[in-house]
Design a protein around this motif. Structure first.
Motif, PDB file in Angstrom:
ATOM      1  N   LEU A  49      45.536  76.779  50.316  1.00 18.86           N
ATOM      2  CA  LEU A  49      46.803  76.724  51.026  1.00 18.86           C
ATOM      3  C   LEU A  49      46.672  77.740  52.148  1.00 18.86           C
ATOM      4  CD1 LEU A  49      49.806  75.697  50.936  1.00 18.86           C
ATOM      5  CD2 LEU A  49      50.271  77.788  49.706  1.00 18.86           C
ATOM      6  N   PHE A  69      60.020  79.448  57.279  1.00 16.00           N
ATOM      7  CA  PHE A  69      59.616  78.180  56.668  1.00 16.00           C
ATOM      8  C   PHE A  69      58.389  77.635  57.376  1.00 16.00           C
ATOM      9  CE2 PHE A  69      59.899  73.524  56.226  1.00 16.00           C
ATOM     10  CZ  PHE A  69      59.790  73.459  54.851  1.00 16.00           C
ATOM     11  N   GLN A  71      55.723  74.542  56.559  1.00 13.27           N
ATOM     12  CA  GLN A  71      55.368  73.433  55.668  1.00 13.27           C
ATOM     13  C   GLN A  71      54.211  72.655  56.264  1.00 13.27           C
ATOM     14  OE1 GLN A  71      57.082  71.694  52.674  1.00 13.27           O
ATOM     15  NE2 GLN A  71      54.936  71.062  52.815  1.00 13.27           N
ATOM     16  N   GLU A  72      53.157  72.528  55.487  1.00 16.22           N
ATOM     17  CA  GLU A  72      52.005  71.790  55.976  1.00 16.22           C
ATOM     18  C   GLU A  72      52.123  70.297  55.663  1.00 16.22           C
ATOM     19  OE1 GLU A  72      48.346  73.001  54.252  1.00 16.22           O
ATOM     20  OE2 GLU A  72      47.148  71.826  55.647  1.00 16.22           O
ATOM     21  N   LEU A  73      51.855  69.476  56.664  1.00 13.39           N
ATOM     22  CA  LEU A  73      51.763  68.029  56.466  1.00 13.39           C
ATOM     23  C   LEU A  73      50.423  67.561  57.014  1.00 13.39           C
ATOM     24  CD1 LEU A  73      54.998  68.305  58.001  1.00 13.39           C
ATOM     25  CD2 LEU A  73      55.029  66.254  56.632  1.00 13.39           C
ATOM     26  N   TRP A  74      49.851  66.590  56.366  1.00 10.18           N
ATOM     27  CA  TRP A  74      48.600  66.020  56.872  1.00 10.18           C
ATOM     28  C   TRP A  74      48.900  64.730  57.590  1.00 10.18           C
ATOM     29  CZ3 TRP A  74      45.627  66.956  51.715  1.00 10.18           C
ATOM     30  CH2 TRP A  74      45.277  68.316  51.646  1.00 10.18           C
ATOM     31  N   VAL A  75      48.566  64.694  58.849  1.00 17.47           N
ATOM     32  CA  VAL A  75      48.825  63.505  59.643  1.00 17.47           C
ATOM     33  C   VAL A  75      47.493  63.052  60.211  1.00 17.47           C
ATOM     34  CG1 VAL A  75      50.051  62.554  61.604  1.00 17.47           C
ATOM     35  CG2 VAL A  75      51.146  64.287  60.187  1.00 17.47           C
ATOM     36  N   HIS A  82      54.956  72.424  60.096  1.00 21.42           N
ATOM     37  CA  HIS A  82      56.358  72.389  60.523  1.00 21.42           C
ATOM     38  C   HIS A  82      56.930  73.791  60.305  1.00 21.42           C
ATOM     39  CE1 HIS A  82      60.059  70.461  61.618  1.00 21.42           C
ATOM     40  NE2 HIS A  82      60.655  70.800  60.495  1.00 21.42           N
TER      41      HIS A  82
ATOM     42  N   MET B   1      51.978  70.933  51.314  1.00 28.14           N
ATOM     43  CA  MET B   1      51.858  72.099  50.434  1.00 28.14           C
ATOM     44  C   MET B   1      52.829  73.173  50.879  1.00 28.14           C
ATOM     45  SD  MET B   1      47.829  72.591  49.727  1.00 28.14           S
ATOM     46  CE  MET B   1      47.125  71.747  51.125  1.00 28.14           C
ATOM     47  N   LEU B   2      53.312  73.853  49.897  1.00 25.15           N
ATOM     48  CA  LEU B   2      54.271  74.919  50.163  1.00 25.15           C
ATOM     49  C   LEU B   2      53.818  76.105  49.315  1.00 25.15           C
ATOM     50  CD1 LEU B   2      56.972  74.859  51.799  1.00 25.15           C
ATOM     51  CD2 LEU B   2      58.149  74.547  49.635  1.00 25.15           C
ATOM     52  N   SER B   3      53.996  77.319  49.827  1.00 21.81           N
ATOM     53  CA  SER B   3      53.556  78.475  49.035  1.00 21.81           C
ATOM     54  C   SER B   3      54.451  78.631  47.813  1.00 21.81           C
ATOM     55  CB  SER B   3      53.589  79.742  49.892  1.00 21.81           C
ATOM     56  OG  SER B   3      54.934  80.109  50.140  1.00 21.81           O
ATOM     57  N   GLU B 327      50.996  69.822  46.130  1.00 16.36           N
ATOM     58  CA  GLU B 327      51.331  68.522  46.722  1.00 16.36           C
ATOM     59  C   GLU B 327      50.554  68.316  48.023  1.00 16.36           C
ATOM     60  OE1 GLU B 327      55.495  69.007  47.694  1.00 16.36           O
ATOM     61  OE2 GLU B 327      54.996  70.230  49.438  1.00 16.36           O
ATOM     62  N   HIS B 328      50.608  67.112  48.544  1.00 12.36           N
ATOM     63  CA  HIS B 328      49.951  66.785  49.815  1.00 12.36           C
ATOM     64  C   HIS B 328      50.897  65.926  50.636  1.00 12.36           C
ATOM     65  CE1 HIS B 328      46.686  67.603  46.934  1.00 12.36           C
ATOM     66  NE2 HIS B 328      46.104  68.173  47.971  1.00 12.36           N
ATOM     67  N   LEU B 329      51.640  66.537  51.512  1.00 10.43           N
ATOM     68  CA  LEU B 329      52.604  65.775  52.300  1.00 10.43           C
ATOM     69  C   LEU B 329      51.925  65.112  53.485  1.00 10.43           C
ATOM     70  CD1 LEU B 329      55.869  67.910  52.507  1.00 10.43           C
ATOM     71  CD2 LEU B 329      54.947  66.583  50.620  1.00 10.43           C
ATOM     72  N   GLY B 330      52.401  63.930  53.824  1.00  9.82           N
ATOM     73  CA  GLY B 330      51.910  63.219  54.995  1.00  9.82           C
ATOM     74  C   GLY B 330      53.042  62.940  55.960  1.00  9.82           C
ATOM     75  N   LYS B 331      52.747  62.102  56.924  1.00  6.46           N
ATOM     76  CA  LYS B 331      53.737  61.785  57.956  1.00  6.46           C
ATOM     77  C   LYS B 331      54.976  61.120  57.353  1.00  6.46           C
ATOM     78  CE  LYS B 331      53.464  60.068  62.687  1.00  6.46           C
ATOM     79  NZ  LYS B 331      52.601  59.325  63.623  1.00  6.46           N
ATOM     80  N   ASP B 333      56.400  61.874  54.841  1.00  5.26           N
ATOM     81  CA  ASP B 333      57.223  62.879  54.178  1.00  5.26           C
ATOM     82  C   ASP B 333      57.974  63.761  55.176  1.00  5.26           C
ATOM     83  OD1 ASP B 333      56.324  62.273  51.450  1.00  5.26           O
ATOM     84  OD2 ASP B 333      54.389  62.983  52.177  1.00  5.26           O
ATOM     85  N   ALA B 334      58.088  63.288  56.404  1.00  2.80           N
ATOM     86  CA  ALA B 334      58.755  64.084  57.440  1.00  2.80           C
ATOM     87  C   ALA B 334      60.165  64.488  57.011  1.00  2.80           C
ATOM     88  CB  ALA B 334      58.802  63.297  58.748  1.00  2.80           C
ATOM     89  N   ALA B 337      60.222  67.553  54.839  1.00  5.98           N
ATOM     90  CA  ALA B 337      60.051  68.793  55.598  1.00  5.98           C
ATOM     91  C   ALA B 337      61.369  69.182  56.270  1.00  5.98           C
ATOM     92  CB  ALA B 337      58.942  68.624  56.640  1.00  5.98           C
ATOM     93  N   VAL B 338      62.080  68.196  56.793  1.00 10.26           N
ATOM     94  CA  VAL B 338      63.355  68.482  57.461  1.00 10.26           C
ATOM     95  C   VAL B 338      64.369  69.037  56.454  1.00 10.26           C
ATOM     96  CG1 VAL B 338      65.332  67.461  58.672  1.00 10.26           C
ATOM     97  CG2 VAL B 338      63.010  66.769  59.273  1.00 10.26           C
ATOM     98  N   ARG B 340      63.808  70.618  53.565  1.00 10.82           N
ATOM     99  CA  ARG B 340      63.435  71.963  53.125  1.00 10.82           C
ATOM    100  C   ARG B 340      63.730  72.989  54.208  1.00 10.82           C
ATOM    101  NH1 ARG B 340      57.544  70.584  50.380  1.00 10.82           N
ATOM    102  NH2 ARG B 340      58.348  69.167  48.764  1.00 10.82           N
ATOM    103  N   ARG B 341      63.423  72.611  55.446  1.00 10.16           N
ATOM    104  CA  ARG B 341      63.689  73.532  56.551  1.00 10.16           C
ATOM    105  C   ARG B 341      65.190  73.819  56.649  1.00 10.16           C
ATOM    106  NH1 ARG B 341      65.575  71.509  61.580  1.00 10.16           N
ATOM    107  NH2 ARG B 341      63.826  70.074  61.759  1.00 10.16           N
TER     108      ARG B 341
END
Ligand code: FES
Ligand code: FE2
Ligand code: ZN
Lengths: 109, 420
Positions: A49, A69, A71-75, A82, B1-3, B327-331, B333-334, B337-338, B340-341
């Protein structure tokens, strides 16, 4: 669809390296720095991470603490981070670039 | 991923935690009003606090710390009086403001009782439910969202789930799961069992979007074959920050409520109001029709042959508090992210002493809060509602046939209307 090239998997290094100007980088102890010129990727295979930056692009405040905040995303081939900065309210995506790609093939196109 | 630290910040609801303080700026349903008609005392747990809810002989609604300040027996097992509730153990009597009115075993002239109070919270009634506010004064208004105040045939399914509420909220900004969990998986079940998969949940997502607005996040989807003029994109529907989602379609209006009982438990309430329009609504009493929806079978496996059972499977199998460091977020999952932010932004607002998103204090803005919600859901017209009732939680409703009959009458009335 053409095969995408494999990403290089770069391991983290244990010790912070000095900045070119001789000052040591400011980083939190739990996130070791990469050597200059090396990418700091969190990849599907590295199981790490990692956020390859420590400061807000808007105001320069630290975004390492839990109040900020990130947040990692894989695109596709990229890692998108983010970010929301509690100091200045900056909201945006930080995308480290390891290879400039002109456009992405449209699926099925 | 989130810490790990951020995952904690995102999920812990207890008093004194950053999220817990944010959540204490909102009202929560804690019971159906008719429950206190059946028995005037109810044990309640909300945001990790153990409480006793009661209605006394004068009609006062009280919500007190569960344990008596005397020697800490539960007030749940005590009689209600004309004013207040009495501890069953030694008879100390408390009113709904937390004052101690009587200590029968103490000398008459003692002023001991004046020096004892217990924690008391506000309770209000809306839409047949009792709502609590656990935060600092002055309390904001209890929001009068459309579903709770509109006319219609009310139908409420609910259950308690062993899961942190944020996992359920993340599902509310996850449009693409519909075509897989309620589409592909449902079809898979249909091929092998007698399950009947809804056709209207099968559409492929072309794009999704999320817009933050004054009550939360509007979620939009564009399905294959649709244009941006379709309801699913043009109108969408909202996540109502921080713990509800407004959905519906074809005359059904629903608030999905996810009440954080504690870090690892959520009361899931599907509060639905049916009004297809154009027909007279059947008379209904003051009592809400409520029923528990099952989600585990007798062997302990998830019941997955209906929409909400599939959702529950996904939320619960993520773990009581999902480990977001893995976890493994992708596009796609936008929206996650919004959300959580937005949680982080609003935690900071509360820490600065400001009101967070969605808190309402102006009575003029609280007469009836109409939330945007698509009507022609998935572009499926009348088919949507039938599949939604037959293939969703409402199949467990004791008034399911009445609901279907209501929509049939409305359809017939429309046909007559068109012909005329
Ligand atoms: S594909 Fe999303 S949880 Fe497995
Ligand atoms: Fe779902
Ligand atoms: Zn900043």
């Amino acid at each position: 669809m053409p095969e995408r090239p494999e990403l290089p998997v770069v391991e983290y290094r244990g010790t912070p390296s000095p900045e070119p100007n001789g000052r040591s980088r400011r980083r939190s102890a739990d996130r070791p720095a990469a050597a200059p010129g090396e990418y700091v990727w969190a990849t599907p295979t590295s199981g790490q991470l990692g956020v390859p930056f420590s400061f807000c692009p808007g105001c320069g405040a630290s975004v390492e603490g839990p109040t900020a905040f990130v947040q990692e995303l894989w695109v596709s081939q990229e890692s998108v981070f983010h970010v929301w900065c509690p100091a200045c309210g900056f909201v945006g995506n930080v995308v480290p670039v390891h290879r400039m790609i002109g456009h992405e093939a449209v699926e099925g196109g | 991923m989130l810490s790990k630290e951020r995952n904690e910040r995102l999920t812990r609801v207890g008093k004194g935690t950053p999220l817990g303080e944010l959540l204490r700026r909102y009202w929560y349903p804690i019971a159906f009003a008719h429950e206190l008609d059946d028995w005037p005392v109810k044990k309640v747990r909300l945001l990790g606090e153990d409480l006793v809810l009661y209605r006394d002989g004068s009609g006062n609604l009280g919500l007190l710390h569960e344990l008596c300040p005397h020697r800490r027996a539960s007030l749940v097992y005590g009689p209600v009086e004309e004013v207040g509730i009495r501890c069953g153990y030694h008879g100390w009597l408390f009113d709904h403001t937390g004052r101690c009115l009587e200590q029968p075993a103490e000398p008459k002239e003692a002023t001991f009782k004046e020096r004892v109070t217990t924690t008391a919270y506000r309770v209000e009634e809306l839409g047949g439910m009792l709502w609590a506010y656990l935060g600092p004064e002055p309390a904001p208004l209890l929001p009068r969202y459309d579903v709770f105040v509109m006319d219609g045939l009310r139908d409420v399914g609910h259950c308690v789930l062993p899961v942190n509420f944020m996992q359920i909220m993340e599902n509310a900004v996850d449009p693409t799961h519909v075509e897989w969990l309620h589409g592909r998986y449902f079809r898979f079940l249909q091929e092998r069992t007698g399950a009947k998969a809804g056709r209207t949940f099968q559409g492929r997502h072309v794009k999704i979007a999320f817009d933050v607005f004054e009550h939360g996040i509007i979620k939009r989807r564009l399905l294959e074959g649709q244009t941006e003029e379709d309801d699913d994109w043009k109108v969408g529907h909202p996540l109502v920050f921080p713990y509800m989602m407004r959905v519906g379609g074809g005359g059904a209006h629903q608030m999905q409520i996810r009440v954080p009982i504690d870090d690892e438990t959520t009361w899931f309430v599907l509060y639905t109001c049916h009004d297809p329009g154009g027909v007279e609504l059947p008379p209904h009493g003051d009592r809400l029709v409520t029923y528990e929806i099952p989600w585990l079978d007798e062997r302990g496996n998830h019941i997955v042959d209906y929409i909400e059972g599939q959702d529950i499977m996904a939320w619960v199998t993520q773990g009581r508090i999902a480990d977001r460091t893995k976890e493994h977020l992708g596009k796609g999952d936008a929206g996650i992210a919004v959300l959580r932010r937005l949680v982080f932004e609003n935690i900071a607002k509360v820490e600065r002493g400001e009101d967070p998103l969605g808190v309402i204090r102006d009575p003029a803005k609280n007469v009836r809060i109409d939330l945007p919600c698509e009507r022609n859901k998935f572009g499926a017209g009348d088919d949507f509602i039938v599949e939604w009732i037959e293939g969703g939680f409402a199949r467990y409703s004791p008034q399911k046939d009445d609901i279907l009959a209501l929509y049939r009458r409305a359809q017939e009335a429309r046909k007559v209307g068109v012909g005329a």
